[in-house]
Design an enzyme around this catalytic site. Structure first.
Site, PDB file in Angstrom:
ATOM      1  N   LYS A 188       0.841  -1.212   0.000  1.00  0.00           N
ATOM      2  CA  LYS A 188       0.000   0.000   0.000  1.00  0.00           C
ATOM      3  C   LYS A 188       0.873   1.258   0.000  1.00  0.00           C
ATOM      4  O   LYS A 188       0.598   2.221  -0.707  1.00  0.00           O
ATOM      5  CB  LYS A 188      -0.923  -0.001   1.217  1.00  0.00           C
ATOM      6  CG  LYS A 188      -2.022  -1.035   1.119  1.00  0.00           C
ATOM      7  CD  LYS A 188      -3.019  -0.874   2.254  1.00  0.00           C
ATOM      8  CE  LYS A 188      -4.072  -1.952   2.207  1.00  0.00           C
ATOM      9  NZ  LYS A 188      -3.628  -3.277   2.676  1.00  0.00           N
ATOM     10  N   ARG A 229      -9.895  20.859  18.234  1.00  0.00           N
ATOM     11  CA  ARG A 229      -8.963  20.469  19.291  1.00  0.00           C
ATOM     12  C   ARG A 229      -8.703  21.658  20.205  1.00  0.00           C
ATOM     13  O   ARG A 229      -8.887  22.809  19.817  1.00  0.00           O
ATOM     14  CB  ARG A 229      -7.658  19.941  18.685  1.00  0.00           C
ATOM     15  CG  ARG A 229      -7.862  18.605  17.986  1.00  0.00           C
ATOM     16  CD  ARG A 229      -6.560  18.034  17.510  1.00  0.00           C
ATOM     17  NE  ARG A 229      -5.692  17.604  18.599  1.00  0.00           N
ATOM     18  CZ  ARG A 229      -5.816  16.438  19.242  1.00  0.00           C
ATOM     19  NH1 ARG A 229      -6.783  15.604  18.920  1.00  0.00           N
ATOM     20  NH2 ARG A 229      -4.975  16.119  20.191  1.00  0.00           N
ATOM     21  N   ARG A 276      -1.352  15.880  29.915  1.00  0.00           N
ATOM     22  CA  ARG A 276      -0.239  15.526  30.817  1.00  0.00           C
ATOM     23  C   ARG A 276       0.949  14.975  30.027  1.00  0.00           C
ATOM     24  O   ARG A 276       2.084  15.069  30.467  1.00  0.00           O
ATOM     25  CB  ARG A 276      -0.723  14.509  31.856  1.00  0.00           C
ATOM     26  CG  ARG A 276       0.314  14.217  32.927  1.00  0.00           C
ATOM     27  CD  ARG A 276      -0.257  13.463  34.108  1.00  0.00           C
ATOM     28  NE  ARG A 276       0.772  13.139  35.068  1.00  0.00           N
ATOM     29  CZ  ARG A 276       1.023  11.910  35.510  1.00  0.00           C
ATOM     30  NH1 ARG A 276       0.288  10.875  35.106  1.00  0.00           N
ATOM     31  NH2 ARG A 276       1.986  11.697  36.375  1.00  0.00           N
ATOM     32  N   GLY A 324      -7.725  16.635  22.413  1.00  0.00           N
ATOM     33  CA  GLY A 324      -9.086  16.397  21.924  1.00  0.00           C
ATOM     34  C   GLY A 324     -10.112  16.770  22.988  1.00  0.00           C
ATOM     35  O   GLY A 324     -11.181  17.287  22.692  1.00  0.00           O
ATOM     36  N   ASP A 325      -9.760  16.491  24.233  1.00  0.00           N
ATOM     37  CA  ASP A 325     -10.628  16.851  25.355  1.00  0.00           C
ATOM     38  C   ASP A 325      -9.716  17.068  26.549  1.00  0.00           C
ATOM     39  O   ASP A 325      -8.497  17.033  26.409  1.00  0.00           O
ATOM     40  CB  ASP A 325     -11.646  15.728  25.636  1.00  0.00           C
ATOM     41  CG  ASP A 325     -10.970  14.437  26.039  1.00  0.00           C
ATOM     42  OD1 ASP A 325      -9.728  14.401  26.134  1.00  0.00           O
ATOM     43  OD2 ASP A 325     -11.676  13.438  26.263  1.00  0.00           O
ATOM     44  N   ASP A 377      -9.017  15.595  30.448  1.00  0.00           N
ATOM     45  CA  ASP A 377      -9.371  14.458  31.316  1.00  0.00           C
ATOM     46  C   ASP A 377      -8.811  14.678  32.719  1.00  0.00           C
ATOM     47  O   ASP A 377      -7.596  14.667  32.893  1.00  0.00           O
ATOM     48  CB  ASP A 377      -8.731  13.169  30.768  1.00  0.00           C
ATOM     49  CG  ASP A 377      -8.994  12.971  29.287  1.00  0.00           C
ATOM     50  OD1 ASP A 377     -10.097  12.571  28.938  1.00  0.00           O
ATOM     51  OD2 ASP A 377      -8.079  13.240  28.471  1.00  0.00           O
ATOM     52  N   ASN A 431      -0.793   1.964  27.284  1.00  0.00           N
ATOM     53  CA  ASN A 431      -1.637   1.206  28.218  1.00  0.00           C
ATOM     54  C   ASN A 431      -1.777  -0.249  27.801  1.00  0.00           C
ATOM     55  O   ASN A 431      -1.690  -1.152  28.619  1.00  0.00           O
ATOM     56  CB  ASN A 431      -3.042   1.827  28.299  1.00  0.00           C
ATOM     57  CG  ASN A 431      -3.048   3.096  29.121  1.00  0.00           C
ATOM     58  OD1 ASN A 431      -2.049   3.443  29.725  1.00  0.00           O
ATOM     59  ND2 ASN A 431      -4.166   3.789  29.139  1.00  0.00           N
TER      60      ASN A 431
END
Ligand SMILES: Nc1ccn([C@H]2C[C@H](O)[C@@H](COP(=O)(O)OP(=O)(O)OP(=O)(O)O)O2)c(=O)n1
Ligand SMILES: [Mn+2]
Length: 501
Positions: free
Chosen positions: A233, A309, A342, A349-350, A352, A441
């Protein structure tokens, strides 16, 4: 509300080591075209600390090759800091209009190439941190060594710490990654194929980190994690500038409607498909649907704002408001913005928040009070509160969650805000989880699994059994800090900005 008021407007910030700068004839060229300012590294540190762009003059290096040499060596500020980077601010006339890629990051285009040739095609861009006194060579060794350790533990190399402060990073390879990111979005969202989405995401983020422009697929031969079909690709993209398979997918009318619906906060593949099957095709159609739950209703109401954003300067102010109110209500509270903020990202984007209280008790009822006060001061406008009580599910403790919208006084946009309140024993786990990123994570959860634990945002739970019969206990291994959690997993501590995987 702080503004980005530097004139001429800054569109790019790039970092370069002083050695490269000293030896580069192109530094003079750039200066002659007056499109670049060369600043000492402290400029970005102070800008981040202050939450606004600092006036550049006090930080300026005089940019003739001989004078650079002088100002680098005679600088009155710590030579160590100066020795790790000089910032170039590339301004509009050459950069042309700003383009945003799908993640809202700026594309660097031709200007990026000029700069990459200036700082060296193969050389990794390095940015140091104030106060470091080690030489560039020593740092490189140390980072390489850390990379080795992480490769051993997690089966992959973490990005160098220096890559993480996004204000200084622009991808030179959006001609390839723009398409890979689009595939990621399609597979993750619309086609609900998380495995394939992850493959494209990993490859795209690796290629975005390269400090040179890829012009031939063979340049990626040594890159891990690129399978044969992705390689084919990339070859097609390099040859034709597009990818037929993506065009076919996007041309499918159902796919584009599903994509549109899933761009609404609170609408996932299931609801999107359901709405499509009911004959809805536009956002206006959706607004008429009375069965929609509260979250997608809010998603539709604030649709345009949510897509924007949050610039870091604004996120700094948002954090101040929430932390300020939390401290006023609950002295001693632990409250901070996590997520991409952080991790040092230039935009989020938001926002938290993870909150807890060291007295072991005050976390109860804290969220409702905090949200009420933030609503009173007209900071929070709308939202949903949820309490996931525990520990009915193994190892799940009481965690309160708020998901909503907020706005700074006088600001243009409403912003998405998430607040989580944890009991103190789960706080480091919540902090680790919500700082992310999601790939990091996933890696530490895999590592925990290999070591006989289940890791989530509530704790680290020893497991018993194997395969299908694996079960985890309800008591977490106690850990007082993120560092302790990572230690228990046998891996070195990573600063938040080193978790941008
Ligand atoms: N599927 C998910 C979603 C989230 N998270 C964790 C890691 C994320 O970093 C953190 C916060 O989630 P966000 O979606 O807010 O992601 P970020 O804050 O990292 O990025 P953004 O700037 O898009 O908000 O929660 C996760 O592990 N897996
Ligand atoms: Mn976030």
């Amino acid at each position: 509300m702080p503004t980005l008021s530097l004139e001429p407007p800054v569109t790019h910030v790039l970092a370069s080591g002083p050695d490269r700068l000293r030896s580069s004839a192109k530094a003079e060229d750039l200066e002659r075209h007056s499109c670049v300012m060369f600043l000492r590294y402290e400029w970005i540190e102070d800008s981040l600390k202050e939450g606004k762009l600092m006036p550049p003059d006090p930080y300026r290096l005089i940019v003739h090759n001989t004078s650079i040499e002088k100002s680098l060596t005679s600088s009155t500020t710590t030579t160590a800091t100066v020795a790790v980077g000089c910032l170039q601010m590339l301004i509009a006339p050459i950069a042309g209009p700003q383009k945003l890629n799908h993640k809202g990051k700026e594309e660097s285009g031709a200007l990026g190439e000029v700069v990459s040739s200036m700082i060296g095609k193969e050389g990794k861009q390095k940015k140091g941190r104030g106060g470091e006194s080690d030489s560039e060579e020593e740092r490189t060794k140390e980072e390489d060594c850390r990379g080795d350790i992480l490769t051993r533990y997690l089966g992959t190399t973490a990005p160098a710490a220096a890559d993480a402060l996004e204000p200084c990073s622009t991808s030179l390879n959006t001609h390839i990654t723009r398409i890979l990111w689009e595939l990621h979005d399609l597979y993750e969202g619309v086609l609900d194929d998380g495995n394939r989405a992850l493959i494209y995401r990993k490859v795209a983020s690796e290629i975005d980190k390269l400090s040179y422009k890829v012009t031939s697929a063979s340049q990626l031969d040594k890159m891990e994690g690129i399978g044969q079909s992705t390689r084919v690709k990339i070859k097609e993209i390099l040859r034709t500038g597009k990818l037929e398979m993506l065009e076919v997918l996007l041309a499918n009318p159902k796919v584009s409607v599903l994509q549109l619906f899933m761009s609404v906060w609170g609408i996932g593949p299931k609801t999107a498909t359901e709405m499509y099957n009911r004959g809805y095709r536009t956002l206006e159609d959706l607004k008429r649907e009375s069965s929609l739950e509260r979250m997608p209703r809010l998603g539709l109401k604030y649709y345009a704002d949510i897509l924007q954003r949050i610039p870091r300067v604004e996120a700094v102010e948002l954090e101040k408001v929430v932390v300020g109110v939390a401290k006023e209500l609950y002295p001693g509270v632990l409250a901070q913005a996590t997520g991409s903020f952080r991790r040092g990202k230039a935009s989020c984007g938001d926002i938290d928040f993870v909150i807890s209280h060291p007295d072991g008790n005050s976390h109860r009822g804290l969220l409702a009070k905090l949200v009420a006060r933030l609503t009173d001061i007209q900071f929070i406008s709308d939202g949903l509160q949820d309490r996931s009580r525990g520990p009915q599910a193994p190892g799940h403790y009481e965690v309160d969650t708020y998901m909503g919208l907020c706005k700074l006084q006088g600001a243009r946009h409403y912003r998405r805000i998430d607040i989580k309140v944890y009991p103190i024993r789960a706080h480091p786990f919540g902090l680790l989880h919500f700082t992310g990123n999601d790939i990091f994570n996933r890696r530490i959860r895999e590592l925990a699994k290999k070591k006989g634990y289940k890791l989530n945002d509530h704790g680290l739970f020893p497991t018993v059994g194997e395969g299908q019969n694996i079960r985890s206990g309800t008591e977490s291994i106690p850990c007082a800090t993120e560092r302790e959690i990572l230690e228990k997993l046998g891996m070195p501590y990573l600063e938040p900005h080193e978790r941008n995987w």
